[in-house]
Structures are given as structure tokens and as C-alpha cells.
Design an enzyme around this catalytic site. Structure first.
Site, PDB file in Angstrom:
ATOM      1  CB  ILE A  65      -1.133  -0.257   1.389  1.00 41.71           C
ATOM      2  CG1 ILE A  65      -1.711  -1.677   1.280  1.00 41.71           C
ATOM      3  CG2 ILE A  65      -2.058   0.881   1.065  1.00 41.71           C
ATOM      4  CD1 ILE A  65      -2.445  -1.335   2.407  1.00 41.71           C
ATOM      5  N   PRO A  66       1.542   1.926  -1.477  1.00 42.90           N
ATOM      6  CG  PRO A  66       2.806   1.448  -3.366  1.00 42.90           C
ATOM      7  CD  PRO A  66       1.868   1.125  -1.970  1.00 42.90           C
ATOM      8  CG  HIS A  67       0.902   5.220   2.314  1.00 39.32           C
ATOM      9  ND1 HIS A  67       1.543   4.211   2.779  1.00 39.32           N
ATOM     10  CD2 HIS A  67       1.782   6.326   3.244  1.00 39.32           C
ATOM     11  CE1 HIS A  67       1.677   4.650   3.921  1.00 39.32           C
ATOM     12  NE2 HIS A  67       2.044   5.460   4.330  1.00 39.32           N
ATOM     13  CB  ALA A  68       2.747   9.851  -0.970  1.00 36.73           C
ATOM     14  CG  LEU A 103      -4.514   5.518  -0.369  1.00 36.72           C
ATOM     15  CD1 LEU A 103      -4.511   5.021   1.311  1.00 36.72           C
ATOM     16  CD2 LEU A 103      -5.627   5.775  -1.178  1.00 36.72           C
TER      17      LEU A 103
END
Length: 154
Positions: A65-68, A103
Site C-alpha cells: 500500500i504505497p502512499h504519499a 494512495l
């Protein structure tokens, strides 16, 4: 703000080439910037990679779940990638990743960011959902399966 509203059918991507964690994040960054005029692919990529340096977003069971946060992101955005082959994502369990839920949120979206991450984690931690997503044979089926899983979660 819910996952259903920030993940339109065109952002559920089927059969995305893997290669490496870096390539997957580059692919998503280019894709989202082409479809969202306010975003720059290099800036999105830089922020996703920066977050990965703090610790892998590979949560186990073949899921990441990569997110930034991004100052150029006006509202939260999501994308889902079903990779054509699993890649090493430095996941917590050491398993390669083939399901990637990305996300992007505005810089100031603290509560929203955390709520969306929790919702994604809840959906992706369900073994039945992961199995159903891996069996999908088209982009449409992938999106429908995700929406069904999100509905069941809420």
C-alpha cells in the site's frame, strides 16, 4: 471521502508489468500524472520513493500500500495495480508483491489519510478478497471485485 469515490474503474489496472518496486512506482506515477493535470510524475514518484525509504509499504501476503502526501493533490486519489508478475517490495513477510493499492492525499489531509489507509488495509487483509482479486481476468472484473470487497468491509 471513501475508497469508492476515489478509485474509479479506469484506475484499477490489470496486468501491469512488474520488474521491480521502483518500476511499479514509476509506472503508477506516470499513469496518474497523465490523468491528473495538477500532478507531476517525477514529484509523485519522488514522494512515493521517499515514503518507501522510511519503511516498506509491503504489508504481507503479496500486498503493498504505497502512499504519499502531495501539495499538488487537491483531493485524495487511489489506484490499484494487479501486477503481471510479483516483485520484491521488501514486504514485512519477505513475500513478493502482486497487488498494489496506491494512495495519494493532499499535504494537509491527516485524518482522511489515516482513515483511507485503515480502510485499504482492512480490505486487503482479507484472504478471500486477495484470492478473488488474483483470479480476476479483466480490468472491469478487478474493479467490480474491489468495490464489492470495499462494500463488504464498510
Amino acid at each position: 471521502m471513501t475508497l469508492q469515490t476515489i478509485l474509479p474503474p479506469e484506475r484499477a489496472l490489470f496486468g501491469v508489468p512488474g520488474g521491480s518496486k521502483k518500476r511499479v512506482l514509476e509506472f503508477f506515477s506516470t499513469f496518474i500524472a497523465q490523468n491528473t493535470p495538477s500532478l507531476d510524475s517525477q514529484e509523485v514518484f519522488s514522494r512515493l520513493i521517499g515514503r518507501e525509504r522510511l519503511g516498506s509499504t509491503g504489508i504481507g501476503n503479496g500486498v503493498a500500500i504505497p502512499h504519499a502526501r502531495s501539495p499538488h493533490c487537491k483531493t485524495p486519489l487511489a489506484g490499484f495495480l494487479k501486477l503481471s508478475e510479483a516483485v520484491d517490495f521488501d514486504a514485512i513477510d519477505g513475500d513478493p508483491v502482486d497487488l498494489v493499492f496506491v494512495l495519494l492525499v493532499p499535504e494537509e489531509a491527516d485524518d482522511t489519510h489515516l482513515a483511507l489507509l485503515a480502510e485499504v488495509a482492512g480490505v486487503m487483509n482479507d484472504a478471500d478478497t486477495r484470492t478473488r482479486l488474483r483470479r480476476c481476468e479483466s480490468q472491469r472484473e478487478l474493479h467490480d471485485t474491489l468495490m464489492d470487497a470495499i462494500d463488504r468491509q464498510t
